[in-house]
Design a protein around this motif. Sequence first.
Motif, PDB file in Angstrom:
ATOM      1  N   ARG A  96       0.832  -1.208   0.000  1.00  0.00           N
ATOM      2  CA  ARG A  96       0.000   0.000   0.000  1.00  0.00           C
ATOM      3  C   ARG A  96       0.866   1.258   0.000  1.00  0.00           C
ATOM      4  NH1 ARG A  96      -5.526  -0.138   1.999  1.00  0.00           N
ATOM      5  NH2 ARG A  96      -5.028   1.890   2.826  1.00  0.00           N
ATOM      6  N   ILE A  97       0.348   2.295  -0.648  1.00  0.00           N
ATOM      7  CA  ILE A  97       0.992   3.605  -0.677  1.00  0.00           C
ATOM      8  C   ILE A  97       1.033   4.159   0.758  1.00  0.00           C
ATOM      9  CG2 ILE A  97      -1.178   4.777  -1.144  1.00  0.00           C
ATOM     10  CD1 ILE A  97       0.272   6.769  -2.887  1.00  0.00           C
ATOM     11  N   GLN A  98       1.992   5.011   1.049  1.00  0.00           N
ATOM     12  CA  GLN A  98       2.099   5.642   2.366  1.00  0.00           C
ATOM     13  C   GLN A  98       0.811   6.384   2.691  1.00  0.00           C
ATOM     14  OE1 GLN A  98       4.885   5.988   4.498  1.00  0.00           O
ATOM     15  NE2 GLN A  98       6.273   4.739   3.285  1.00  0.00           N
ATOM     16  N   SER A  99       0.364   6.305   3.929  1.00  0.00           N
ATOM     17  CA  SER A  99      -0.924   6.903   4.301  1.00  0.00           C
ATOM     18  C   SER A  99      -0.935   8.415   4.131  1.00  0.00           C
ATOM     19  CB  SER A  99      -1.301   6.530   5.735  1.00  0.00           C
ATOM     20  OG  SER A  99      -0.346   7.014   6.642  1.00  0.00           O
ATOM     21  N   PHE A 100       0.189   9.094   4.386  1.00  0.00           N
ATOM     22  CA  PHE A 100       0.210  10.553   4.212  1.00  0.00           C
ATOM     23  C   PHE A 100       0.077  10.935   2.741  1.00  0.00           C
ATOM     24  CE2 PHE A 100       4.704   9.368   4.234  1.00  0.00           C
ATOM     25  CZ  PHE A 100       5.194  10.026   3.118  1.00  0.00           C
ATOM     26  N   SER A 101       0.608  10.136   1.855  1.00  0.00           N
ATOM     27  CA  SER A 101       0.453  10.395   0.419  1.00  0.00           C
ATOM     28  C   SER A 101      -0.983  10.149  -0.015  1.00  0.00           C
ATOM     29  CB  SER A 101       1.385   9.507  -0.404  1.00  0.00           C
ATOM     30  OG  SER A 101       2.728   9.836  -0.169  1.00  0.00           O
ATOM     31  N   LEU A 102      -1.566   9.074   0.474  1.00  0.00           N
ATOM     32  CA  LEU A 102      -2.947   8.765   0.131  1.00  0.00           C
ATOM     33  C   LEU A 102      -3.881   9.852   0.652  1.00  0.00           C
ATOM     34  CD1 LEU A 102      -4.717   6.692  -1.288  1.00  0.00           C
ATOM     35  CD2 LEU A 102      -4.913   5.494   0.897  1.00  0.00           C
ATOM     36  N   ASP A 103      -3.648  10.334   1.858  1.00  0.00           N
ATOM     37  CA  ASP A 103      -4.451  11.426   2.416  1.00  0.00           C
ATOM     38  C   ASP A 103      -4.379  12.670   1.534  1.00  0.00           C
ATOM     39  OD1 ASP A 103      -5.245   9.883   4.565  1.00  0.00           O
ATOM     40  OD2 ASP A 103      -3.830  10.794   5.968  1.00  0.00           O
ATOM     41  N   LYS A 158      -7.168  16.317  -2.258  1.00  0.00           N
ATOM     42  CA  LYS A 158      -7.075  17.100  -3.495  1.00  0.00           C
ATOM     43  C   LYS A 158      -8.077  16.642  -4.552  1.00  0.00           C
ATOM     44  CE  LYS A 158      -3.714  19.862  -2.346  1.00  0.00           C
ATOM     45  NZ  LYS A 158      -3.868  21.301  -2.274  1.00  0.00           N
ATOM     46  N   VAL A 159      -8.181  15.341  -4.758  1.00  0.00           N
ATOM     47  CA  VAL A 159      -9.079  14.834  -5.794  1.00  0.00           C
ATOM     48  C   VAL A 159     -10.535  15.044  -5.378  1.00  0.00           C
ATOM     49  CG1 VAL A 159      -9.814  12.780  -7.075  1.00  0.00           C
ATOM     50  CG2 VAL A 159      -7.380  13.220  -6.713  1.00  0.00           C
ATOM     51  N   ILE A 160     -10.860  14.796  -4.125  1.00  0.00           N
ATOM     52  CA  ILE A 160     -12.224  15.023  -3.658  1.00  0.00           C
ATOM     53  C   ILE A 160     -12.605  16.488  -3.828  1.00  0.00           C
ATOM     54  CG2 ILE A 160     -13.675  15.067  -1.577  1.00  0.00           C
ATOM     55  CD1 ILE A 160     -12.177  12.393  -0.803  1.00  0.00           C
ATOM     56  N   GLU A 174      -4.012   3.217  -4.325  1.00  0.00           N
ATOM     57  CA  GLU A 174      -3.586   2.589  -3.067  1.00  0.00           C
ATOM     58  C   GLU A 174      -2.485   1.560  -3.270  1.00  0.00           C
ATOM     59  OE1 GLU A 174      -6.843   2.159   0.272  1.00  0.00           O
ATOM     60  OE2 GLU A 174      -7.517   1.250  -1.620  1.00  0.00           O
ATOM     61  N   ASN A 175      -2.447   0.950  -4.436  1.00  0.00           N
ATOM     62  CA  ASN A 175      -1.470  -0.094  -4.723  1.00  0.00           C
ATOM     63  C   ASN A 175      -0.129   0.541  -5.087  1.00  0.00           C
ATOM     64  OD1 ASN A 175       0.046  -2.220  -5.696  1.00  0.00           O
ATOM     65  ND2 ASN A 175      -1.594  -3.061  -6.948  1.00  0.00           N
ATOM     66  N   ALA A 176       0.803   0.514  -4.155  1.00  0.00           N
ATOM     67  CA  ALA A 176       2.113   1.144  -4.368  1.00  0.00           C
ATOM     68  C   ALA A 176       2.854   0.520  -5.550  1.00  0.00           C
ATOM     69  CB  ALA A 176       2.956   1.051  -3.099  1.00  0.00           C
ATOM     70  N   TRP A 208       1.471   7.156  -7.507  1.00  0.00           N
ATOM     71  CA  TRP A 208       1.867   8.324  -6.714  1.00  0.00           C
ATOM     72  C   TRP A 208       2.822   9.216  -7.494  1.00  0.00           C
ATOM     73  CZ3 TRP A 208       6.996   7.602  -6.567  1.00  0.00           C
ATOM     74  CH2 TRP A 208       7.472   6.299  -6.584  1.00  0.00           C
ATOM     75  N   GLU A 209       3.314   8.742  -8.614  1.00  0.00           N
ATOM     76  CA  GLU A 209       4.176   9.569  -9.464  1.00  0.00           C
ATOM     77  C   GLU A 209       3.371  10.597 -10.261  1.00  0.00           C
ATOM     78  OE1 GLU A 209       6.522   6.933 -11.860  1.00  0.00           O
ATOM     79  OE2 GLU A 209       7.769   6.350 -10.169  1.00  0.00           O
ATOM     80  N   PHE A 210       2.043  10.416 -10.331  1.00  0.00           N
ATOM     81  CA  PHE A 210       1.178  11.344 -11.049  1.00  0.00           C
ATOM     82  C   PHE A 210       0.781  12.510 -10.145  1.00  0.00           C
ATOM     83  CE2 PHE A 210      -0.135   7.382 -13.410  1.00  0.00           C
ATOM     84  CZ  PHE A 210       0.399   7.757 -14.624  1.00  0.00           C
ATOM     85  N   SER A 211       0.477  13.640 -10.770  1.00  0.00           N
ATOM     86  CA  SER A 211      -0.046  14.791 -10.029  1.00  0.00           C
ATOM     87  C   SER A 211      -1.490  14.510  -9.627  1.00  0.00           C
ATOM     88  CB  SER A 211      -0.007  16.046 -10.910  1.00  0.00           C
ATOM     89  OG  SER A 211      -0.938  15.916 -11.974  1.00  0.00           O
ATOM     90  N   GLU A 212      -2.023  15.328  -8.707  1.00  0.00           N
ATOM     91  CA  GLU A 212      -3.434  15.146  -8.347  1.00  0.00           C
ATOM     92  C   GLU A 212      -4.338  15.452  -9.532  1.00  0.00           C
ATOM     93  OE1 GLU A 212      -3.044  19.537  -7.082  1.00  0.00           O
ATOM     94  OE2 GLU A 212      -1.823  17.822  -6.530  1.00  0.00           O
ATOM     95  N   GLU A 213      -3.908  16.330 -10.434  1.00  0.00           N
ATOM     96  CA  GLU A 213      -4.675  16.610 -11.645  1.00  0.00           C
ATOM     97  C   GLU A 213      -4.777  15.354 -12.510  1.00  0.00           C
ATOM     98  OE1 GLU A 213      -4.611  19.497 -15.591  1.00  0.00           O
ATOM     99  OE2 GLU A 213      -3.141  19.816 -14.014  1.00  0.00           O
ATOM    100  N   ALA A 214      -3.696  14.617 -12.623  1.00  0.00           N
ATOM    101  CA  ALA A 214      -3.697  13.383 -13.408  1.00  0.00           C
ATOM    102  C   ALA A 214      -4.593  12.329 -12.759  1.00  0.00           C
ATOM    103  CB  ALA A 214      -2.279  12.853 -13.562  1.00  0.00           C
ATOM    104  N   ILE A 215      -4.521  12.200 -11.434  1.00  0.00           N
ATOM    105  CA  ILE A 215      -5.367  11.230 -10.737  1.00  0.00           C
ATOM    106  C   ILE A 215      -6.835  11.597 -10.932  1.00  0.00           C
ATOM    107  CG2 ILE A 215      -5.975  10.230  -8.493  1.00  0.00           C
ATOM    108  CD1 ILE A 215      -3.249   9.275  -9.590  1.00  0.00           C
TER     109      ILE A 215
END
Length: 81
Positions: A3-10, A15-17, A45-47, A52-59
């Motif tokens: 899993r991706i780091q929780s601070f990154s997921l937060d 941002k996306v929400i 979530e899947n590291a 996580w290399e994408f920007s929030e705009e990309a996500i």
Amino acid sequence: MTRIQSFSLDYYNKKVIQRIMDKYGMDQMDAARSFLSSETHNMLENADMAMWEFSEEAIFNIWEAEKITGDPRNSEYLRSE
């Protein structure tokens, strides 16, 4: 699955929400439910997928492609052409 780091997921969640709320006029709960239950979020979530290399705009774009077409892989960021 790692899993991706929780601070990154937060960070991405917030941002996306917010982008969903701004663009689609959803309230916070509906926007959160839409993103958190998406395949895009599962992929994020899947590291091992390294999204996580994408920007929030990309996500956000990937989530939007999923909502419009039913498959996040239809996003310009993930299509292989």
